[in-house]
Design an enzyme around this catalytic site. Structure first.
Site, short mmCIF file in Angstrom:
data_model
loop_
_atom_site.label_atom_id
_atom_site.label_comp_id
_atom_site.label_asym_id
_atom_site.label_seq_id
_atom_site.Cartn_x
_atom_site.Cartn_y
_atom_site.Cartn_z
N SER A 117 0.81 -1.21 0.00
CA SER A 117 0.00 0.00 0.00
C SER A 117 0.85 1.27 0.00
CB SER A 117 -0.94 0.00 1.20
OG SER A 117 -0.22 -0.18 2.41
N ASP B 11 -3.08 6.30 12.09
CA ASP B 11 -2.28 5.60 11.08
C ASP B 11 -0.96 6.34 10.91
OD1 ASP B 11 -1.11 4.50 8.86
OD2 ASP B 11 -2.89 4.62 7.57
N HIS C 271 0.97 5.10 6.71
CA HIS C 271 0.69 5.70 5.40
C HIS C 271 0.85 7.22 5.46
CE1 HIS C 271 -1.42 1.76 5.38
NE2 HIS C 271 -0.93 1.73 4.15
#
Length: 428
Positions: free
Chosen positions: A159, A404, A407
């Protein structure tokens, strides 16, 4: 013997001194001219006129100061053989404006659309990476598309690599007419097409590069994942006939657990695997990838890049914020030069350097780890989604469990990764 030549890309000291003195004289001359409009002047302009003159003078002074800085900047133009892009610093530039936003680019996932998800502080978009040795070229969308004309470029990985792919798509898509671009999304393979350039910018999902039982249907529990560290064939059939390949794999290996590593078919069930330390399993998998590249890639037709690991910032004590909660509420980059946190595994970096260094196929390393280590302020944090939905207000109040810090917001740090990629592509 003749006169010694000045270092490549640098001005002779005498010319540099003359330039600096000339610009300094202009600053002095302009400052003197401003006094003509001072309150003691017989003209005595109206307050609005004085404010306008002062504002204009300040703007001009900033321009001259910027010209002075450029004149004394002894860094050379980017050359991939001479410039170490991982050595430098982040410089705040309030005038910096991203080439896209998460509202102007329709191809961003909600996971990285931080501003659209409620983030109000936009200072994280104002920092620019300034290498110590050289000048990093500014990204120009039309030039990038011309370099990619008639080519396929594919990002392969997890990702984080998908974020770099989305970044590149958004960096170029605004200069392409509406009817001349398209996006086709699949479970593992996504393709953005710039029709007038006959160019595709693609992403292929392979979080370990090698095959695993968690590739197509993601297994959330790392304890149940099994990797075929000796095989990439099912993935690699999608990597052929691509002009530029950009690989990455890191964060999926970092579960903190031993990796169930299998040789042979998944048909053997769970009986054939061995539990190995992450760095050992990673090295085995990376060697399998390297063998495939060396056996199948023609370097005269395909250029290969490898993006180094993207740091995670899960432990605020790493940067001295003992009372912090991961990357939550961080608003500025780390200033400590050469900071290296627990979110970047040196064993993995060593494995990449060792394996890539022994390959017969040239692989260009996009070393983004050190420059990304400083950017604790630029993660998605609580402005993201989980399980396919945006975080609730209650979840946002619990950053320890929901922030998070893996990311990155887009626009953001991956744009700098692509600026580095772009600099290399100018030499292809």
């Amino acid at each position: 013997m003749g006169m010694p030549k000045p270092p490549r890309g640098k001005l002779p000291l005498s010319i540099l001194a003359i330039t600096v003195c000339a610009l300094a004289f202009l600053v002095l001359l302009y400052t003197e001219s401003i006094t003509f409009f001072s309150p003691t002047s017989i003209f005595r302009p109206k307050p609005c006129a004085r404010r306008y003159a002062a504002k204009k003078a300040a703007t001009e002074k900033r321009k001259v100061a910027a010209a002075l800085r450029r004149a004394t900047d002894d860094r050379f133009e980017f050359d991939p053989k001479e410039c170490s892009l991982n050595q430098g610093k982040w410089v705040f530039n309030r005038t910096n404006k991203p080439l896209y936003t998460d509202t102007s680019c329709p191809y961003l996932d909600r996971q990285v659309s931080c501003v659209k998800n409620g983030k109000r502080d936009l200072d994280y978009q104002k920092w620019e990476w300034k290498p110590d040795d050289c000048i990093l070229p500014r990204f120009d969308p039309k030039t990038a598309l011309l370099k990619l004309q008639g080519k396929r470029i594919m990002f392969v990985g997890d990702s984080l690599q998908r974020g770099q792919w989305q970044s590149l798509v958004c960096l170029v898509e605004s200069v392409i007419p509406q009817g001349e671009k398209s996006m086709k999304r699949g479970r593992m393979h996504n393709v953005f097409k710039a029709k007038q350039y006959n160019t595709t910018i693609e992403f292929y999902w392979a979080p370990f590069l090698v095959e695993s039982n968690s590739d197509l249907h993601i297994i959330a529990d790392p304890k149940k994942r099994i990797l075929r560290v000796d095989s990439v064939e099912k993935h690699a059939e999608h990597w052929t006939n691509v002009d530029i390949l950009v690989f990455n794999t890191y964060v999926w290996w970092m579960s903190g657990l031993k990796i169930k590593s299998l040789w042979g078919s998944f048909g053997n069930g769970e009986e054939g695997f061995q539990e190995l330390d992450a760095s050992v399993s990673y090295t085995l998998g990376l060697k399998t990838w390297a063998n495939w590249v060396d056996s199948n890639i023609n370097p005269n037709k395909t250029k290969v890049f490898f993006t180094t690991m993207s740091p995670t910032h899960q432990r605020s004590a790493d940067w001295g914020n003992e009372k912090g909660i991961k990357c939550f509420n961080e608003t500025k980059p780390i200033r400590n030069k050469w900071h290296w946190g627990t979110g970047s595994d040196r064993r993995i970096m060593s494995a990449v350097v060792d394996v890539v260094g022994k390959m017969k196929t040239p692989v260009t390393m996009l070393n983004v780890t050190q420059l990304s280590e400083y950017r604790i302020d630029a993660h998605s944090s609580i402005y993201t989604e989980s399980g396919g939905r945006l975080l609730t207000d209650e979840e946002k109040k619990d950053p320890l469990h929901h922030a998070d810090c893996i990311h990155w917001c887009l626009p953001g740090v991956p744009d700098t990764w692509n600026r580095i990629l772009y600099a290399h592509l100018l030499y292809v």
